[in-house]
Each structure stands twice: as structure tokens, then as C-alpha cells.
Design a protein around this motif. Structure first.
Motif, PDB file in Angstrom:
ATOM      1  N   HIS A   1      53.612  -0.331-101.468  1.00  0.00           N
ATOM      2  CA  HIS A   1      52.837  -0.104-100.233  1.00  0.00           C
ATOM      3  C   HIS A   1      51.630  -1.041-100.240  1.00  0.00           C
ATOM      4  N   ALA A   2      51.775  -2.162 -99.525  1.00  0.00           N
ATOM      5  CA  ALA A   2      50.657  -3.114 -99.444  1.00  0.00           C
ATOM      6  C   ALA A   2      50.725  -3.808 -98.089  1.00  0.00           C
ATOM      7  N   HIS A   3      49.575  -3.946 -97.452  1.00  0.00           N
ATOM      8  CA  HIS A   3      49.536  -4.562 -96.114  1.00  0.00           C
ATOM      9  C   HIS A   3      49.173  -6.031 -96.260  1.00  0.00           C
ATOM     10  N   MET A   4      50.170  -6.798 -96.654  1.00  0.00           N
ATOM     11  CA  MET A   4      49.932  -8.189 -97.047  1.00  0.00           C
ATOM     12  C   MET A   4      49.512  -9.078 -95.878  1.00  0.00           C
ATOM     13  N   VAL A   5      49.874  -8.689 -94.642  1.00  0.00           N
ATOM     14  CA  VAL A   5      49.449  -9.528 -93.507  1.00  0.00           C
ATOM     15  C   VAL A   5      47.924  -9.591 -93.433  1.00  0.00           C
ATOM     16  N   SER A   6      47.243  -8.614 -94.047  1.00  0.00           N
ATOM     17  CA  SER A   6      45.778  -8.591 -94.028  1.00  0.00           C
ATOM     18  C   SER A   6      45.165  -9.261 -95.253  1.00  0.00           C
TER      19      SER A   6
ATOM     20  N   THR B   1      48.045   6.878-103.875  1.00  0.00           N
ATOM     21  CA  THR B   1      47.429   5.638-103.436  1.00  0.00           C
ATOM     22  C   THR B   1      46.107   5.426-104.144  1.00  0.00           C
ATOM     23  N   LEU B   2      46.015   4.273-104.799  1.00  0.00           N
ATOM     24  CA  LEU B   2      44.835   3.952-105.608  1.00  0.00           C
ATOM     25  C   LEU B   2      43.908   3.136-104.732  1.00  0.00           C
ATOM     26  N   TYR B   3      42.949   3.845-104.142  1.00  0.00           N
ATOM     27  CA  TYR B   3      42.138   3.224-103.092  1.00  0.00           C
ATOM     28  C   TYR B   3      40.711   3.720-103.259  1.00  0.00           C
ATOM     29  N   PRO B   4      39.746   2.796-103.212  1.00  0.00           N
ATOM     30  CA  PRO B   4      38.365   3.218-103.465  1.00  0.00           C
ATOM     31  C   PRO B   4      37.836   4.185-102.400  1.00  0.00           C
ATOM     32  N   GLU B   5      37.006   5.106-102.819  1.00  0.00           N
ATOM     33  CA  GLU B   5      36.281   6.068-101.961  1.00  0.00           C
ATOM     34  C   GLU B   5      37.181   7.135-101.344  1.00  0.00           C
TER      35      GLU B   5
ATOM     36  N   MET C   1      53.255   4.934-107.459  1.00  0.00           N
ATOM     37  CA  MET C   1      51.853   4.546-107.287  1.00  0.00           C
ATOM     38  C   MET C   1      51.811   3.313-106.407  1.00  0.00           C
ATOM     39  N   ASN C   2      50.804   3.238-105.563  1.00  0.00           N
ATOM     40  CA  ASN C   2      50.647   2.040-104.739  1.00  0.00           C
ATOM     41  C   ASN C   2      49.178   1.765-104.488  1.00  0.00           C
ATOM     42  N   CYS C   3      48.895   0.525-104.058  1.00  0.00           N
ATOM     43  CA  CYS C   3      47.497   0.160-103.824  1.00  0.00           C
ATOM     44  C   CYS C   3      47.109   0.285-102.350  1.00  0.00           C
ATOM     45  N   ALA C   4      48.112   0.206-101.450  1.00  0.00           N
ATOM     46  CA  ALA C   4      47.836   0.259 -99.997  1.00  0.00           C
ATOM     47  C   ALA C   4      46.740  -0.728 -99.581  1.00  0.00           C
ATOM     48  N   CYS C   5      46.663  -1.856-100.253  1.00  0.00           N
ATOM     49  CA  CYS C   5      45.613  -2.820 -99.911  1.00  0.00           C
ATOM     50  C   CYS C   5      45.801  -3.283 -98.461  1.00  0.00           C
ATOM     51  N   ASP C   6      44.692  -3.456 -97.774  1.00  0.00           N
ATOM     52  CA  ASP C   6      44.730  -3.790 -96.353  1.00  0.00           C
ATOM     53  C   ASP C   6      43.491  -4.594 -96.005  1.00  0.00           C
TER      54      ASP C   6
ATOM     55  N   SER D   1      39.704  -2.772-100.725  1.00  0.00           N
ATOM     56  CA  SER D   1      40.884  -2.261-101.428  1.00  0.00           C
ATOM     57  C   SER D   1      41.287  -3.298-102.469  1.00  0.00           C
ATOM     58  N   ASP D   2      42.160  -2.880-103.395  1.00  0.00           N
ATOM     59  CA  ASP D   2      42.435  -3.726-104.556  1.00  0.00           C
ATOM     60  C   ASP D   2      43.931  -3.963-104.721  1.00  0.00           C
ATOM     61  N   PRO D   3      44.419  -5.171-104.470  1.00  0.00           N
ATOM     62  CA  PRO D   3      45.854  -5.429-104.605  1.00  0.00           C
ATOM     63  C   PRO D   3      46.367  -5.279-106.041  1.00  0.00           C
TER      64      PRO D   3
END
Ligand SMILES: [Zn+2]
Lengths: 88, 269
Positions: free
Chosen positions: B7-12, B189-193, B215-220, B224-226
Motif C-alpha cells: 500500500h503506497a501512493h507512488m504517484v505522489s 499502516t506505519l504512518y506518523p501521528e 504491514m504497509n507504509c501508505a506513503c502519499d 509519511s515514510d516509504p
């Protein structure tokens, strides 16, 4: 892991986070303004932190959560603020 | 170490993030359709986004030898406008046969409104009719508990969807058990805050076991942290988890869930 190993790995970090929380509460008190539902939820969560054994993270999360079960009529905002206003 | 970023929003993200992820051992990345940070003005905006996800982004990842897969939907933050949602839902079937589309996602709820639920139900029906896997976003912060309960009710009511083909993402300590008890998968989802820290995610794995968890980072486009997944592997190593246990959680588990879609292939396959 043993309790002693947990402390070796996490104690200083947890201590640091606890002092940050204390400083946040002091900062809020020093500032002007009135009560806020977010602080009310925060205090309920703090009680869970100091409460009985087990499931503290879950109980802290529940202290901030909307406990209702009915969908709201319409979404008027996209954001969440961190605490449920209805509890106040 | 090898891992799958499910789960990662790579377009961003910038291209350097691909370099760092592959360097850290990423073997495949999966990108659910989501909110761009602003509302699109029409279904045509989604058409272009779906083309970006299915055509352009796989090419960008391929430059680094990284397989890129995606999930399609209109996200819950834009689901209050049911007319727009219907127009976007009508676009999706024409993309489902694309070779890198794994399923419908990330659908779900944001503020737990009636319209959001209606659009969620339509997505679930679409997934059931087309035999698609489902990836579900649960709401943020104070809305998560209620939203998770409402989402689970909608999915449990859809008898054509096997629970094992649905992943409920962004679980935390107050929702993980609700999800696992239904037979569905749970995503951490490992995401700050908001969402989970590595330490809390590993706590939940230790308490509930790692059988149906990824586990996923959901970076966007937000802070967030890829590399959050490999950093969580480091957290597990610090606690003495074996290399085999780490591999099971961050590589074999997502491969097992995603492999239910025959299009999902890893480089070694
Ligand atoms: Zn996402």
C-alpha cells in the motif's frame, strides 16, 4: 523479551514521550482560552493510561473514539480532529 | 531482506523513493486509488488517474526492476457526491482487465456518512460481480472504530465475497480484533501521528499472531515514510524475532493475500 530487556530498549524513549506530554499540558494551561472537548477526551485517555493492567493502548484509543453506531446524515468536512465532540 | 509494499501512493512520490525502496529489498509495490489531497472536478479526472495507475506508474517503477500493481475505486473522501461516484464506478470495469489491476480499493468510509456507505456498497457489489479482491480504508482517528464496525457490517452482508479475499487496512489496537474475528485480513499502516508506529504494530503481531496481517507504509503526499516497512523489520529484529518470522510477515503474507489474484507475480515466480 524480559521486562529488563523491554526497559533497555524502550524506557528512555517512553520517558521522553511522557515528559513531552507533561510539557504539552503545562503549555495548554499557560495559554489563554476556555475548555475544549479535545482536552476533555485527553484527560479521559490519561486516566486509562494510569489505570489497570493490559489493553491500555486500546482503552486510550476508545477514549477518543465516536462510540455511536448510526451513520451521520452527510459528511460536512473531510478531516478528523482526534477526539469525538459528542462526548462533551 | 526482501519485502512487499502492499500500500503506497507512488504517484505522489519522487523517483528517489523507488531507488530507496528497491535498495531496501522491495520486491513489488501495490498502489490503491485514493484522494489526491483535493477534489477532482469530474469523472474525467479519475479516468486520467486510472490511466496513470495502470499505464504510466508501472513503467516508472519498471525502470528500477520493481513490479507495480494497483487497485481502483473512487475513494470515500470523494464519495459524498454520489452522482460523481456513479460516474467513476461506471469507468472501473473497462480497466479491470488491465494486467496490473489487482482489485477494488481503497474503498471504505471517511466520516461514516450515509452517502459514503451507499458508495461503499456499490463498490462491494462491483467487486463481487467481477470476482475482485477488495482493499478497504478505515477512517481516521475518532472515526475509525465506528467506521470499521459499519464497514464490516456491509462486507459481511455480501455473501458473494469470501472474507479471506478482503483486507481491512489501517487497523489499530481498538479495531484489529474486530477485523481478524471476521476472517478478513488486517493491514497495519506505519504512518506518523495518525495510525501505527513500528513498535505498536509489532506489539499487535505479538499479541494476535501474524497469520492474516500485512504491514504497509501508505506513503502519499503527506508526511509519511516509504521505508516504514523495512524499518519495522528492524524493530522486530531488535526484539529478537527471527529472519524467517520477519520474512513471513513482510513478504510471504502479502504475497499470499495478493497471490489470490492470478495477475500478481513476483520477480522470482
Ligand atoms: Zn492509502
Amino acid at each position: 523479551m524480559t521486562r529488563s530487556q523491554i526497559l533497555d530498549l524502550y524506557f528512555v524513549d517512553a520517558r521522553h514521550k511522557l515528559i513531552d506530554l507533561a510539557a504539552f499540558l503545562d503549555r495548554w494551561e499557560r495559554a489563554e482560552g476556555g475548555e475544549d472537548f479535545r482536552m476533555a477526551a485527553f484527560r479521559r485517555a490519561l486516566q486509562e493510561l494510569a489505570g489497570g493492567p493490559g489493553d491500555r493502548a486500546e482503552r486510550v484509543l476508545l477514549a477518543f473514539s465516536d462510540p455511536t453506531t448510526e451513520p451521520i446524515p452527510a459528511a460536512t468536512t473531510k478531516a478528523a480532529c482526534g477526539a469525538w465532540p459528542g462526548a462533551h | 531482506m526482501r519485502y512487499i509494499e502492499p500500500h503506497a501512493h507512488m504517484v505522489s512520490r519522487v523517483t528517489d523513493d523507488y531507488v530507496h525502496m528497491v535498495t531496501a529489498g522491495c520486491a513489488a509495490v501495490c498502489e490503491p486509488a485514493f484522494w489526491a489531497g483535493f477534489d477532482r472536478s469530474s469523472a474525467a479526472g479519475f479516468y486520467d488517474y486510472f490511466r496513470q495507475l495502470t499505464e504510466h506508474e508501472p513503467k516508472r517503477a519498471a525502470k528500477f526492476g520493481l513490479p507495480h500493481y494497483c487497485w481502483l475505486c473512487i475513494n470515500p473522501k470523494e464519495s459524498e457526491d454520489t452522482q460523481l461516484a456513479d460516474e467513476v464506478l461506471a469507468l472501473i470495469p473497462s480497466f479491470l482487465d488491465q494486467p496490473t489491476v489487482l482489485g477494488i480499493g481503497e474503498i471504505g468510509l471517511n466520516k461514516n456518512s450515509r452517502n459514503e456507505i451507499q458508495v461503499l456498497e456499490k463498490h462491494v457489489d462491483l467487486a463481487a460481480r467481477h470476482g475482485q479482491l477488495v482493499l478497504v480504508h478505515t477512517p481516521h482517528l475518532e472515526d475509525k472504530l465506528k467506521g470499521t464496525r459499519l464497514i464490516l457490517d456491509v462486507i459481511k452482508n455480501e455473501s458473494r465475497l469470501a472474507p479471506g479475499r478482503v483486507i481491512i487496512d489501517h487497523v489499530e489496537e481498538h479495531t484489529v480484533k474486530l477485523v481478524l474475528d471476521t476472517g478478513m485480513w488486517a493491514g497495519m499502516t506505519l504512518y506518523p501521528e495518525s495510525k501505527c508506529s513500528p513498535a505498536r504494530a509489532v506489539d499487535m503481531v505479538e499479541v494476535y499472531g501474524g497469520e492474516r496481517i500485512w504491514m504497509n507504509c501508505a506513503c502519499d503526499w503527506g508526511v509519511s515514510d516509504p521505508l516504514a516497512v523495512p524499518k519495522t523489520a528492524l524493530e522486530m529484529r531488535k526484539r529478537g524475532h527471527s529472519a524467517a518470522a520477519i520474512d513471513r510477515l513482510i513478504y510471504q503474507n502479502p504475497a499470499r493475500f495478493l497471490g489470490q489474484c492470478p495477475k500478481f507475480k513476483l520477480p522470482a515466480d
